[in-house]
Scaffold this motif. Structure first.
Motif, PDB file in Angstrom:
ATOM      1  N   ASP A  12       0.787  -1.248  -0.046  1.00 55.22           N
ATOM      2  CA  ASP A  12      -0.128  -0.118   0.068  1.00 55.22           C
ATOM      3  C   ASP A  12       0.914   1.216   0.086  1.00 55.22           C
ATOM      4  O   ASP A  12       0.619   2.310  -0.698  1.00 55.22           O
ATOM      5  N   ALA A  13       2.060   1.260   0.629  1.00 57.38           N
ATOM      6  CA  ALA A  13       2.860   2.461   0.747  1.00 57.38           C
ATOM      7  C   ALA A  13       3.419   2.861  -0.628  1.00 57.38           C
ATOM      8  O   ALA A  13       3.542   3.739  -0.997  1.00 57.38           O
ATOM      9  N   LYS A  14       3.768   1.573  -1.352  1.00 55.28           N
ATOM     10  CA  LYS A  14       4.352   1.612  -2.761  1.00 55.28           C
ATOM     11  C   LYS A  14       3.368   2.435  -3.555  1.00 55.28           C
ATOM     12  O   LYS A  14       3.408   3.192  -4.558  1.00 55.28           O
ATOM     13  N   ALA A  57      -8.079  13.229  -2.651  1.00 49.09           N
ATOM     14  CA  ALA A  57      -8.304  13.397  -1.284  1.00 49.09           C
ATOM     15  C   ALA A  57      -7.556  12.220  -0.413  1.00 49.09           C
ATOM     16  O   ALA A  57      -7.135  12.559   0.768  1.00 49.09           O
ATOM     17  N   LEU A  58      -7.334  10.999  -1.033  1.00 54.47           N
ATOM     18  CA  LEU A  58      -6.275  10.068  -0.226  1.00 54.47           C
ATOM     19  C   LEU A  58      -5.116  10.562   0.029  1.00 54.47           C
ATOM     20  O   LEU A  58      -4.626  10.556   1.078  1.00 54.47           O
ATOM     21  N   VAL A  59      -4.480  11.194  -1.054  1.00 55.12           N
ATOM     22  CA  VAL A  59      -3.150  11.764  -1.076  1.00 55.12           C
ATOM     23  C   VAL A  59      -3.110  12.903  -0.105  1.00 55.12           C
ATOM     24  O   VAL A  59      -2.061  12.994   0.930  1.00 55.12           O
ATOM     25  N   ALA A  60      -4.052  13.732  -0.237  1.00 53.63           N
ATOM     26  CA  ALA A  60      -4.167  14.886   0.871  1.00 53.63           C
ATOM     27  C   ALA A  60      -4.252  14.581   2.244  1.00 53.63           C
ATOM     28  O   ALA A  60      -3.721  15.196   3.079  1.00 53.63           O
ATOM     29  N   MET A  65      -1.952  13.640   7.596  1.00 56.55           N
ATOM     30  CA  MET A  65      -1.816  12.468   8.647  1.00 56.55           C
ATOM     31  C   MET A  65      -0.312  12.488   9.002  1.00 56.55           C
ATOM     32  O   MET A  65      -0.052  11.521   9.708  1.00 56.55           O
ATOM     33  N   GLY A  66       0.656  12.781   8.146  1.00 53.49           N
ATOM     34  CA  GLY A  66       1.851  12.601   8.319  1.00 53.49           C
ATOM     35  C   GLY A  66       2.414  11.474   7.696  1.00 53.49           C
ATOM     36  O   GLY A  66       3.483  11.070   8.008  1.00 53.49           O
ATOM     37  N   ILE A  67       1.681  10.767   6.989  1.00 53.79           N
ATOM     38  CA  ILE A  67       1.863   9.504   6.243  1.00 53.79           C
ATOM     39  C   ILE A  67       3.006   9.599   5.182  1.00 53.79           C
ATOM     40  O   ILE A  67       3.931   9.112   5.070  1.00 53.79           O
ATOM     41  N   LEU A  68       2.797  10.755   4.585  1.00 57.36           N
ATOM     42  CA  LEU A  68       3.668  10.975   3.157  1.00 57.36           C
ATOM     43  C   LEU A  68       4.420  12.015   3.734  1.00 57.36           C
ATOM     44  O   LEU A  68       4.150  13.127   4.320  1.00 57.36           O
ATOM     45  N   PRO A  74      10.053  12.359  -6.025  1.00 55.02           N
ATOM     46  CA  PRO A  74       8.561  12.197  -5.666  1.00 55.02           C
ATOM     47  C   PRO A  74       8.414  12.100  -4.052  1.00 55.02           C
ATOM     48  O   PRO A  74       9.243  11.584  -3.355  1.00 55.02           O
ATOM     49  N   PRO A  75       7.193  11.926  -3.750  1.00 59.72           N
ATOM     50  CA  PRO A  75       6.738  11.662  -2.151  1.00 59.72           C
ATOM     51  C   PRO A  75       7.039  10.610  -1.625  1.00 59.72           C
ATOM     52  O   PRO A  75       6.845   9.364  -2.835  1.00 59.72           O
TER      53      PRO A  75
END
Length: 83
Positions: A12-14, A57-60, A65-68, A74-75
């Motif tokens: 999921d992270a990738k 919205a998922l990326v935002a 949340m500090g995940i990215l 790239p992020p």
């Protein structure tokens, strides 16, 4: 009601990193050796867990949340957010 996760699986992270970089589903699928439907499944499950209506919205929400991390392009998903 479920809450949004604070960590992601490695896969999921990738996928999240590639979505944040603006890649299309087929490109993500080719790079990760998945089917297009497999990527769409993971994206839809992340959207359900984060309770968002679309990829933007998922990326935002992941940024909020500090995940990215926002330090590089790239992020990248921060290492402590991968389980």
């Amino acid at each position: 009601m479920t809450t949004a996760p604070t960590t992601l699986s490695t896969l999921d992270a990738k996928i999240m990193e590639r979505i944040a970089a603006g890649e299309r589903t087929t490109c993500i699928a080719n790079k990760l050796y998945l089917s297009r439907q497999g990527v769409e499944y993971h994206v839809s499950k992340m959207m359900e867990r984060f309770r968002v209506p679309n990829r933007t919205a998922l990326v935002a929400k992941a940024y909020a949340m500090g995940i990215l991390g926002s330090e590089a392009w790239p992020p990248r998903v921060l290492q402590d957010r991968i389980n």
